[in-house]
Write a protein that holds these residues in place. Structure first.
Motif, mmCIF file in Angstrom:
data_model
loop_
_atom_site.group_PDB
_atom_site.id
_atom_site.type_symbol
_atom_site.label_atom_id
_atom_site.label_comp_id
_atom_site.label_asym_id
_atom_site.label_seq_id
_atom_site.Cartn_x
_atom_site.Cartn_y
_atom_site.Cartn_z
ATOM 1 N N UNK A 27 134.418 87.954 7.051
ATOM 2 C CA UNK A 27 135.579 87.562 7.945
ATOM 3 C C UNK A 27 136.111 86.113 6.912
ATOM 4 N N UNK A 28 137.317 86.010 7.371
ATOM 5 C CA UNK A 28 137.774 84.728 6.629
ATOM 6 C C UNK A 28 137.549 83.426 6.998
ATOM 7 N N UNK A 29 136.952 82.657 6.000
ATOM 8 C CA UNK A 29 136.431 81.283 6.452
ATOM 9 C C UNK A 29 137.663 80.348 6.926
ATOM 10 N N UNK A 30 138.750 80.646 6.868
ATOM 11 C CA UNK A 30 139.820 79.664 6.928
ATOM 12 C C UNK A 30 139.981 79.559 8.449
ATOM 13 N N UNK A 31 139.403 80.478 9.303
ATOM 14 C CA UNK A 31 139.541 80.338 10.740
ATOM 15 C C UNK A 31 138.465 79.240 11.537
ATOM 16 N N UNK A 32 137.444 78.774 10.589
ATOM 17 C CA UNK A 32 136.491 78.002 10.957
ATOM 18 C C UNK A 32 136.293 76.646 10.303
ATOM 19 N N UNK A 33 135.952 75.737 11.139
ATOM 20 C CA UNK A 33 135.174 74.373 10.425
ATOM 21 C C UNK A 33 134.097 74.754 9.683
ATOM 22 N N UNK A 34 133.623 74.243 8.694
ATOM 23 C CA UNK A 34 132.422 74.436 8.093
ATOM 24 C C UNK A 34 131.771 73.275 7.797
ATOM 25 N N UNK A 48 125.026 67.278 6.493
ATOM 26 C CA UNK A 48 125.137 66.423 5.593
ATOM 27 C C UNK A 48 126.535 66.272 5.509
ATOM 28 N N UNK A 49 127.686 67.424 5.884
ATOM 29 C CA UNK A 49 128.867 66.906 5.647
ATOM 30 C C UNK A 49 129.679 68.159 6.347
ATOM 31 N N UNK A 50 130.895 68.058 6.825
ATOM 32 C CA UNK A 50 131.545 68.932 7.435
ATOM 33 C C UNK A 50 133.184 68.909 6.941
ATOM 34 N N UNK A 51 133.900 69.996 7.093
ATOM 35 C CA UNK A 51 135.411 69.971 6.857
ATOM 36 C C UNK A 51 136.168 70.717 7.837
ATOM 37 N N UNK A 52 137.357 70.240 8.233
ATOM 38 C CA UNK A 52 138.054 71.214 9.224
ATOM 39 C C UNK A 52 138.810 72.520 8.480
ATOM 40 N N UNK A 53 139.428 73.218 9.177
ATOM 41 C CA UNK A 53 139.796 74.556 8.848
ATOM 42 C C UNK A 53 140.921 74.328 7.655
ATOM 43 N N UNK A 54 141.593 73.257 7.535
ATOM 44 C CA UNK A 54 142.655 73.163 6.657
ATOM 45 C C UNK A 54 142.400 72.454 5.390
ATOM 46 N N UNK A 72 137.147 72.891 0.476
ATOM 47 C CA UNK A 72 137.065 74.467 0.561
ATOM 48 C C UNK A 72 138.432 75.076 -0.108
ATOM 49 N N UNK A 73 138.096 76.326 -0.523
ATOM 50 C CA UNK A 73 139.346 77.268 -1.072
ATOM 51 C C UNK A 73 139.437 78.202 -0.261
ATOM 52 N N UNK A 74 140.198 78.175 0.602
ATOM 53 C CA UNK A 74 140.447 79.322 1.773
ATOM 54 C C UNK A 74 140.819 80.484 0.924
ATOM 55 N N UNK A 75 141.606 80.623 -0.161
ATOM 56 C CA UNK A 75 141.861 81.906 -0.817
ATOM 57 C C UNK A 75 140.986 82.294 -1.378
ATOM 58 N N UNK A 76 139.960 81.912 -1.900
ATOM 59 C CA UNK A 76 138.721 82.450 -2.432
ATOM 60 C C UNK A 76 137.466 82.447 -1.327
#
Length: 116
Positions: A27-34, A48-54, A72-76
């Motif tokens: 599934x594409x990661x771009x849908x989720x904060x990670x 440790x760390x988090x990042x929002x969807x964009x 994050x690189x949502x394209x990859x």
């Protein structure tokens, strides 16, 4: 369901750097904060760390602020953790997951060992 695979760990000296990668499939990661998490021997897993969807909002635990950078690189379909000026107390198995984490998404993790 998303499957997450961490890589990039290793054994380094204090002060050196590593870049961890978290690749997703299913599934594409771009849908989720990670997030990145870690677990040291004998201790509970910790944030440790988090990042929002964009990718324009990040948070860090105090002990890594100024040394670690999540991106994050949502394209990859990949999330990264750049770790600079590593310290022995950073030694742990590092995991990525959605943020907040979900039980079914933990991968095998990648070992980071920092010697003084």
């Amino acid at each position: 369901q998303v499957q997450l695979v961490e890589s990039g760990g290793g054994s380094v000296q204090a002060g050196e750097s590593l870049r961890l990668s978290c690749a997703a499939s299913g599934r594409t990661l771009s849908s989720y904060p990670m997030g990145w998490f870690r677990q040291a021997p004998g201790k509970e897993r910790e944030f440790v760390a988090s990042i929002n969807r964009s990718g324009d909002t990040t948070y860090y635990r105090d002990s890594v602020k100024g040394r670690f950078t999540i991106s994050r690189d949502n394209a990859k379909n990949t999330v990264y953790l750049q770790m600079n000026n590593l310290k022995p107390e950073d030694t742990a198995v590092y995991y990525c997951n959605l943020y907040p984490s979900l039980p079914g998404y933990w991968g095998q993790g990648t070992q980071v060992t920092v010697s003084s």
